[in-house]
Write an enzyme that holds these catalytic residues in place. Structure first.
Site, PDB file in Angstrom:
ATOM      1  N   ASP A   1       1.174  -5.220   0.825  1.00 22.26           N
ATOM      2  CA  ASP A   1       2.486  -4.889   1.375  1.00 22.26           C
ATOM      3  C   ASP A   1       3.142  -3.730   0.609  1.00 22.26           C
ATOM      4  O   ASP A   1       2.894  -3.559  -0.585  1.00 22.26           O
ATOM      5  CB  ASP A   1       3.380  -6.142   1.295  1.00 22.26           C
ATOM      6  CG  ASP A   1       4.605  -6.028   2.186  1.00 22.26           C
ATOM      7  OD1 ASP A   1       4.671  -5.099   3.015  1.00 22.26           O
ATOM      8  OD2 ASP A   1       5.499  -6.874   2.050  1.00 22.26           O
TER       9      ASP A   1
ATOM     10  N   ASN B   1       2.264  -7.145  13.892  1.00 23.86           N
ATOM     11  CA  ASN B   1       2.281  -5.699  13.632  1.00 23.86           C
ATOM     12  C   ASN B   1       2.087  -4.849  14.888  1.00 23.86           C
ATOM     13  O   ASN B   1       2.396  -3.651  14.895  1.00 23.86           O
ATOM     14  CB  ASN B   1       1.211  -5.307  12.592  1.00 23.86           C
ATOM     15  CG  ASN B   1       1.556  -5.713  11.171  1.00 23.86           C
ATOM     16  OD1 ASN B   1       0.684  -5.880  10.324  1.00 23.86           O
ATOM     17  ND2 ASN B   1       2.849  -5.880  10.886  1.00 23.86           N
TER      18      ASN B   1
HETATM   19  C1  FPP Z   1       2.072  -3.533   4.941  1.00 25.39           C
HETATM   20  O1  FPP Z   1       2.923  -2.526   4.472  1.00 25.39           O
HETATM   21  C2  FPP Z   1       0.800  -2.964   5.306  1.00 25.39           C
HETATM   22  C3  FPP Z   1       0.275  -2.967   6.554  1.00 25.39           C
HETATM   23  C4  FPP Z   1       0.945  -3.545   7.724  1.00 25.39           C
HETATM   24  C5  FPP Z   1      -1.022  -2.340   6.814  1.00 25.39           C
HETATM   25  C6  FPP Z   1      -2.040  -2.555   5.752  1.00 25.39           C
HETATM   26  C7  FPP Z   1      -3.023  -1.496   5.881  1.00 25.39           C
HETATM   27  C8  FPP Z   1      -3.605  -0.854   4.891  1.00 25.39           C
HETATM   28  C9  FPP Z   1      -3.484  -1.194   3.468  1.00 25.39           C
HETATM   29  C10 FPP Z   1      -4.433   0.288   5.268  1.00 25.39           C
HETATM   30  C11 FPP Z   1      -5.829   0.128   4.922  1.00 25.39           C
HETATM   31  C12 FPP Z   1      -6.525  -0.996   5.513  1.00 25.39           C
HETATM   32  C13 FPP Z   1      -7.721  -0.862   6.061  1.00 25.39           C
HETATM   33  C14 FPP Z   1      -8.489  -2.080   6.478  1.00 25.39           C
HETATM   34  C15 FPP Z   1      -8.306   0.455   6.281  1.00 25.39           C
HETATM   35  P1  FPP Z   1       4.226  -2.195   5.308  1.00 25.39           P
HETATM   36  O2  FPP Z   1       3.913  -1.103   6.256  1.00 25.39           O
HETATM   37  O3  FPP Z   1       4.750  -3.447   5.927  1.00 25.39           O
HETATM   38  O4  FPP Z   1       5.172  -1.691   4.178  1.00 25.39           O
HETATM   39  P2  FPP Z   1       6.750  -1.891   4.100  1.00 25.39           P
HETATM   40  O5  FPP Z   1       6.973  -3.385   3.971  1.00 25.39           O
HETATM   41  O6  FPP Z   1       7.115  -1.141   2.872  1.00 25.39           O
HETATM   42  O7  FPP Z   1       7.333  -1.317   5.348  1.00 25.39           O
END
Ligand code: FPP
Length: 232
Positions: free
Chosen positions: A11, A59
């Site tokens: 996250d 998501n």
């Molecule tokens: C949460 O951060 C992250 C995600 C929803 C996506 C996770 C994806 C990756 C780490 C990319 C790589 C993965 C693969 C399998 C290639 P957020 O966007 O919710 O962050 P925030 O809470 O700060 O908005």
């Protein structure tokens, strides 16, 4: 003892990017690089299984541009990085509703899983379009169907049988759950499987997580006393 199975809620990609005046998608791109480093390190440390929450069933409701970027990241990650890992003897599995993904991605997931299902050295489980409540519901539905058709008897339903119907059926439960970015919640991740897991929360955003941070989480786990509801 080091944990056999670590599950990670990656996250903070969006906040990492926003803090730098970059689009959220830049955070996901750096997050994908972090994942590579963390997988290599976990493998080196002798971790047997690592489950990663890469995309939740909720998501899909993010802005189209962000979802499209994530899909393209998954596509190239599966084609390059994950395919490379499978050549090195790594087993790859996917949990979640893969029918929601583009046909080429679904094909890639099925192929990677089939090609590596016999490998045991290091197991990478990617949770994509995953929601634990949905998974519990699909398990319940299938059990009900199997009772109705006479395949199983109601009396045989116990926690072991139930667990075998979950998408994580063949995988041991996580010993340690890590969540980055300072949030301290589970967000519908592996609800059943983490009944006796240890938790490690860090304020580090996922793109800044690295080998040292993983070592810290493992050291914290090693200092815990797990009693599984019994007395020590
Ligand atoms: C949460 O951060 C992250 C995600 C929803 C996506 C996770 C994806 C990756 C780490 C990319 C790589 C993965 C693969 C399998 C290639 P957020 O966007 O919710 O962050 P925030 O809470 O700060 O908005």
């Amino acid at each position: 003892m080091i944990p056999k199975h670590i599950a990670i809620i990656m996250d903070g990609n969006g906040r990492w990017a926003q803090k730098r005046g970059l689009p959220r998608t830049a955070g996901h791109k750096v997050g994908a690089e972090t994942l590579k480093k963390v997988l290599a390190h976990a493998r080196k440390k002798g971790i047997q299984t690592i489950t990663l929450f890469a995309f939740s069933s909720e998501n899909w409701n993010r802005p189209k541009e962000e979802v499209d970027t994530l899909m393209n990241l998954f596509r190239s990650y599966l084609k390059n990085d994950i395919s490379q890992l499978t050549k090195e003897g790594v087993r790859v599995s996917f949990i979640g509703d893969r029918t929601k993904f583009a046909p080429d991605l679904q094909l890639q997931m099925n192929e990677l899983e089939q090609k590596t299902c016999h490998l045991h050295q290091f197991h990478v489980v990617l949770a994509l379009s995953y929601g634990a409540r949905d998974d519990i519901v699909q398990a319940t539905t299938r059990i009900a169907q199997d009772v109705k058709s006479g395949k199983i008897d109601i009396a045989s339903i116990d926690t072991l049988l139930f667990a075998s119907y979950l998408s994580t059926g063949e995988i041991d439960n996580p010993d340690l759950v890590i969540r980055t970015s300072g949030e301290e919640r589970i967000s519908n991740f592996l609800l059943w499987e983490i009944a006796y897991a240890e938790f490690y929360f860090t304020s580090v955003y996922w793109p800044d997580f690295d080998e040292k941070e993983l070592d810290k989480a493992i050291a914290s786990y090693e200092g815990r006393h797990r009693r599984f509801g019994k007395v020590s």
